[in-house]
Design an enzyme around this catalytic site. Structure first.
Site, PDB file in Angstrom:
ATOM      1  N   TRP A  90      24.337   2.382 -44.338  1.00 60.09           N
ATOM      2  CA  TRP A  90      24.427   3.392 -43.268  1.00 60.09           C
ATOM      3  C   TRP A  90      25.825   3.422 -42.632  1.00 60.09           C
ATOM      4  O   TRP A  90      26.380   4.482 -42.366  1.00 60.09           O
ATOM      5  CB  TRP A  90      23.379   3.025 -42.222  1.00 60.09           C
ATOM      6  CG  TRP A  90      22.962   4.052 -41.253  1.00 60.09           C
ATOM      7  CD1 TRP A  90      23.761   4.775 -40.409  1.00 60.09           C
ATOM      8  CD2 TRP A  90      21.613   4.475 -40.968  1.00 60.09           C
ATOM      9  NE1 TRP A  90      23.008   5.596 -39.631  1.00 60.09           N
ATOM     10  CE2 TRP A  90      21.689   5.431 -39.942  1.00 60.09           C
ATOM     11  CE3 TRP A  90      20.370   4.117 -41.464  1.00 60.09           C
ATOM     12  CZ2 TRP A  90      20.556   6.045 -39.403  1.00 60.09           C
ATOM     13  CZ3 TRP A  90      19.255   4.720 -40.936  1.00 60.09           C
ATOM     14  CH2 TRP A  90      19.340   5.679 -39.924  1.00 60.09           C
ATOM     15  N   ARG A  94      31.486   6.928 -41.571  1.00 61.98           N
ATOM     16  CA  ARG A  94      32.401   6.559 -40.494  1.00 61.98           C
ATOM     17  C   ARG A  94      32.443   7.564 -39.358  1.00 61.98           C
ATOM     18  O   ARG A  94      32.984   7.287 -38.302  1.00 61.98           O
ATOM     19  CB  ARG A  94      33.820   6.407 -41.069  1.00 61.98           C
ATOM     20  CG  ARG A  94      33.933   5.314 -42.084  1.00 61.98           C
ATOM     21  CD  ARG A  94      35.085   5.577 -43.031  1.00 61.98           C
ATOM     22  NE  ARG A  94      34.769   6.705 -43.913  1.00 61.98           N
ATOM     23  CZ  ARG A  94      35.608   7.215 -44.796  1.00 61.98           C
ATOM     24  NH1 ARG A  94      36.822   6.728 -44.900  1.00 61.98           N
ATOM     25  NH2 ARG A  94      35.235   8.224 -45.570  1.00 61.98           N
ATOM     26  N   GLU A 100      25.449  -1.771 -31.761  1.00 61.71           N
ATOM     27  CA  GLU A 100      24.387  -2.568 -32.388  1.00 61.71           C
ATOM     28  C   GLU A 100      24.043  -3.780 -31.530  1.00 61.71           C
ATOM     29  O   GLU A 100      24.908  -4.312 -30.822  1.00 61.71           O
ATOM     30  CB  GLU A 100      24.876  -3.033 -33.778  1.00 61.71           C
ATOM     31  CG  GLU A 100      23.824  -3.747 -34.591  1.00 61.71           C
ATOM     32  CD  GLU A 100      24.311  -4.081 -36.014  1.00 61.71           C
ATOM     33  OE1 GLU A 100      25.504  -3.869 -36.309  1.00 61.71           O
ATOM     34  OE2 GLU A 100      23.487  -4.563 -36.805  1.00 61.71           O
ATOM     35  N   SER A 102      23.672  -7.508 -30.520  1.00 61.90           N
ATOM     36  CA  SER A 102      24.606  -8.577 -30.863  1.00 61.90           C
ATOM     37  C   SER A 102      23.870  -9.871 -31.189  1.00 61.90           C
ATOM     38  O   SER A 102      23.157 -10.420 -30.346  1.00 61.90           O
ATOM     39  CB  SER A 102      25.569  -8.818 -29.689  1.00 61.90           C
ATOM     40  OG  SER A 102      26.268 -10.019 -29.910  1.00 61.90           O
ATOM     41  N   GLY A 103      24.072 -10.345 -32.423  1.00 62.43           N
ATOM     42  CA  GLY A 103      23.499 -11.633 -32.831  1.00 62.43           C
ATOM     43  C   GLY A 103      24.292 -12.805 -32.278  1.00 62.43           C
ATOM     44  O   GLY A 103      23.899 -13.964 -32.430  1.00 62.43           O
ATOM     45  N   ARG A 104      25.416 -12.504 -31.642  1.00 58.42           N
ATOM     46  CA  ARG A 104      26.186 -13.565 -30.974  1.00 58.42           C
ATOM     47  C   ARG A 104      25.608 -13.791 -29.585  1.00 58.42           C
ATOM     48  O   ARG A 104      25.666 -14.885 -29.042  1.00 58.42           O
ATOM     49  CB  ARG A 104      27.655 -13.161 -30.830  1.00 58.42           C
ATOM     50  CG  ARG A 104      28.335 -12.891 -32.144  1.00 58.42           C
ATOM     51  CD  ARG A 104      29.764 -12.443 -31.920  1.00 58.42           C
ATOM     52  NE  ARG A 104      30.579 -13.536 -31.384  1.00 58.42           N
ATOM     53  CZ  ARG A 104      31.771 -13.352 -30.833  1.00 58.42           C
ATOM     54  NH1 ARG A 104      32.283 -12.140 -30.708  1.00 58.42           N
ATOM     55  NH2 ARG A 104      32.448 -14.373 -30.399  1.00 58.42           N
ATOM     56  N   ARG A 173      23.236 -17.841 -36.992  1.00 54.31           N
ATOM     57  CA  ARG A 173      22.674 -16.647 -37.656  1.00 54.31           C
ATOM     58  C   ARG A 173      23.216 -16.405 -39.061  1.00 54.31           C
ATOM     59  O   ARG A 173      22.691 -15.559 -39.771  1.00 54.31           O
ATOM     60  CB  ARG A 173      22.999 -15.423 -36.816  1.00 54.31           C
ATOM     61  CG  ARG A 173      24.509 -15.167 -36.809  1.00 54.31           C
ATOM     62  CD  ARG A 173      24.860 -13.890 -36.172  1.00 54.31           C
ATOM     63  NE  ARG A 173      26.321 -13.757 -36.071  1.00 54.31           N
ATOM     64  CZ  ARG A 173      26.914 -12.662 -35.695  1.00 54.31           C
ATOM     65  NH1 ARG A 173      26.220 -11.617 -35.371  1.00 54.31           N
ATOM     66  NH2 ARG A 173      28.227 -12.604 -35.630  1.00 54.31           N
ATOM     67  N   ASP A 189      27.485  14.042 -34.840  1.00 51.50           N
ATOM     68  CA  ASP A 189      27.348  15.488 -34.667  1.00 51.50           C
ATOM     69  C   ASP A 189      26.635  16.079 -35.877  1.00 51.50           C
ATOM     70  O   ASP A 189      26.508  15.434 -36.923  1.00 51.50           O
ATOM     71  CB  ASP A 189      28.724  16.129 -34.405  1.00 51.50           C
ATOM     72  CG  ASP A 189      29.643  16.006 -35.597  1.00 51.50           C
ATOM     73  OD1 ASP A 189      29.308  16.578 -36.660  1.00 51.50           O
ATOM     74  OD2 ASP A 189      30.685  15.330 -35.482  1.00 51.50           O
ATOM     75  N   ARG A 200      22.207  10.810 -48.437  1.00 50.41           N
ATOM     76  CA  ARG A 200      21.152   9.797 -48.339  1.00 50.41           C
ATOM     77  C   ARG A 200      19.742  10.353 -48.587  1.00 50.41           C
ATOM     78  O   ARG A 200      18.795   9.574 -48.628  1.00 50.41           O
ATOM     79  CB  ARG A 200      21.220   9.103 -46.980  1.00 50.41           C
ATOM     80  CG  ARG A 200      22.553   8.399 -46.726  1.00 50.41           C
ATOM     81  CD  ARG A 200      22.853   7.351 -47.777  1.00 50.41           C
ATOM     82  NE  ARG A 200      24.168   6.736 -47.560  1.00 50.41           N
ATOM     83  CZ  ARG A 200      24.658   5.760 -48.314  1.00 50.41           C
ATOM     84  NH1 ARG A 200      23.965   5.294 -49.347  1.00 50.41           N
ATOM     85  NH2 ARG A 200      25.861   5.265 -48.079  1.00 50.41           N
TER      86      ARG A 200
END
Ligand SMILES: Cc1cc2nc3c(=O)[nH]c(=O)nc-3n(C[C@H](O)[C@H](O)[C@H](O)COP(=O)(O)OP(=O)(O)OC[C@H]3O[C@@H](n4cnc5c(N)ncnc54)[C@H](O)[C@@H]3O)c2cc1C
Length: 281
Positions: A90, A94, A100, A102-104, A173, A189, A200
């Protein structure tokens, strides 16, 4: 003129459309709709909205002739929950903006994608990128599902034990698999959404991302139905012909000369397939 409120879009704001086993798409917000495309296209003439038929005709004309900028005036924000391997495909698009989870920062949830038995198939022999059209028998498919579940459980157990030991989440992780679910807000847009959907929704795209693309289009249809209708008509369900293919077509219609068509072998087979299926090959 001015702010566009589209009742069909308002009605589905925040509604979750389920995708795959634990994923979803929902429309968070939208800016503009069919009317905005028309308003912006007519700005150069200082004319506003005309009759529905004239507006639909204008939209169809713009789409058919790749007058793309009025479609960029419509913006959709989606909230998507998707496995990381789908997210990897996905993000190649661009021309969108995303944020997204955050896994941190957060502890990742124990949510993994497990393909349904009917979606488990061997490697395709004629398509290096895809799976065979034939699913495995149910016993073999269940074995694959069990092996996947085992791997997912082991990797999550290892992740959580590292987190519990106080290891930084950004490190704990890194062994989590591509089947883990992630989430993001994704804003795009309408012009660039159509490009995403063209690619896709194509049969060459992986089934899992195609399922998301179908829902994105279903939702976009609530926001800008006329634009989506023209997109289906001219792009999604239309076919492009090369000059060689066009010469072959003219010959068959009795309008060209025999010697103008040089299609042979695989090219001819592809052309026949394109005519038969109506699919871009
Ligand atoms: C079936 C399928 C298989 C694929 N397989 C692979 C693969 O094996 N490996 C792989 O790496 N990728 C693969 N891709 C990804 C593909 O190559 C594209 O990167 C992806 O589809 C994004 O398309 P896009 O560039 O049109 O989209 P966008 O990035 O949204 O771009 C839209 C348009 O804007 C232009 N654009 C965007 N950003 C810029 C920029 N910075 N400068 C100039 N122009 C720009 C693009 O050229 C394009 O015309 C695959 C895609 C599909 C659909």
């Amino acid at each position: 003129m001015g702010h566009c409120v589209v009742p069909d879009a308002e009605a589905i704001l925040d509604r979750e459309y389920p995708v795959l086993d634990k994923g979803f798409v929902r429309l968070v917000d939208y800016l503009g709709g069919d009317d905005r495309v028309v308003q912006s296209a007519r700005v150069s003439y200082g004319q506003g909205t005309k009759s529905y038929r004239e507006d639909a005709g204008l939209i169809d004309y713009l789409l058919r002739n790749s007058h793309t900028s009025p479609f960029e005036q419509v913006v959709l924000t989606y909230h998507v929950r998707l496995p990381i391997f789908v997210a990897r495909q996905w993000v190649r698009h661009r021309t969108a903006r995303l944020n997204e989870v955050s896994g941190r920062y957060s502890v990742m949830k124990d949510d993994f994608y497990l393909p349904a038995a009917e979606d488990i198939a061997m490697q395709s022999t004629d398509n290096k990128q895809g799976r065979s059209a034939e699913a495995l028998d149910s016993e073999a498919a269940e074995k694959v599902r069990a092996a996947m579940t085992e791997g997912q459980k082991a990797s999550y157990a290892s992740y959580i034990s590292l987190v519990d030991e106080g290891i930084a989440r950004e490190l704990a992780r890194i062994n989590l698999p591509l089947s883990l679910y992630t989430e993001w807000y994704w804003q795009i847009d309408l012009h660039n959404l159509f490009n995403f959907l063209r690619l896709r929704l194509d049969a060459h795209a992986q089934k899992e991302i195609r399922l998301y693309a179908q829902v994105l289009l279903e939702i976009a249809e609530r926001v800008a139905p006329c634009c989506c209708r023209s997109f289906r008509r001219h792009v999604l369900n239309g076919v492009r012909f090369s000059s060689d293919e066009l010469a072959e077509l003219r010959k068959r219609l009795g309008e060209g000369r025999e010697e103008d068509s040089a299609l042979s072998g695989k090219d001819l087979e592809r052309f026949e397939e394109k005519l038969k299926t109506g699919r871009q090959l």
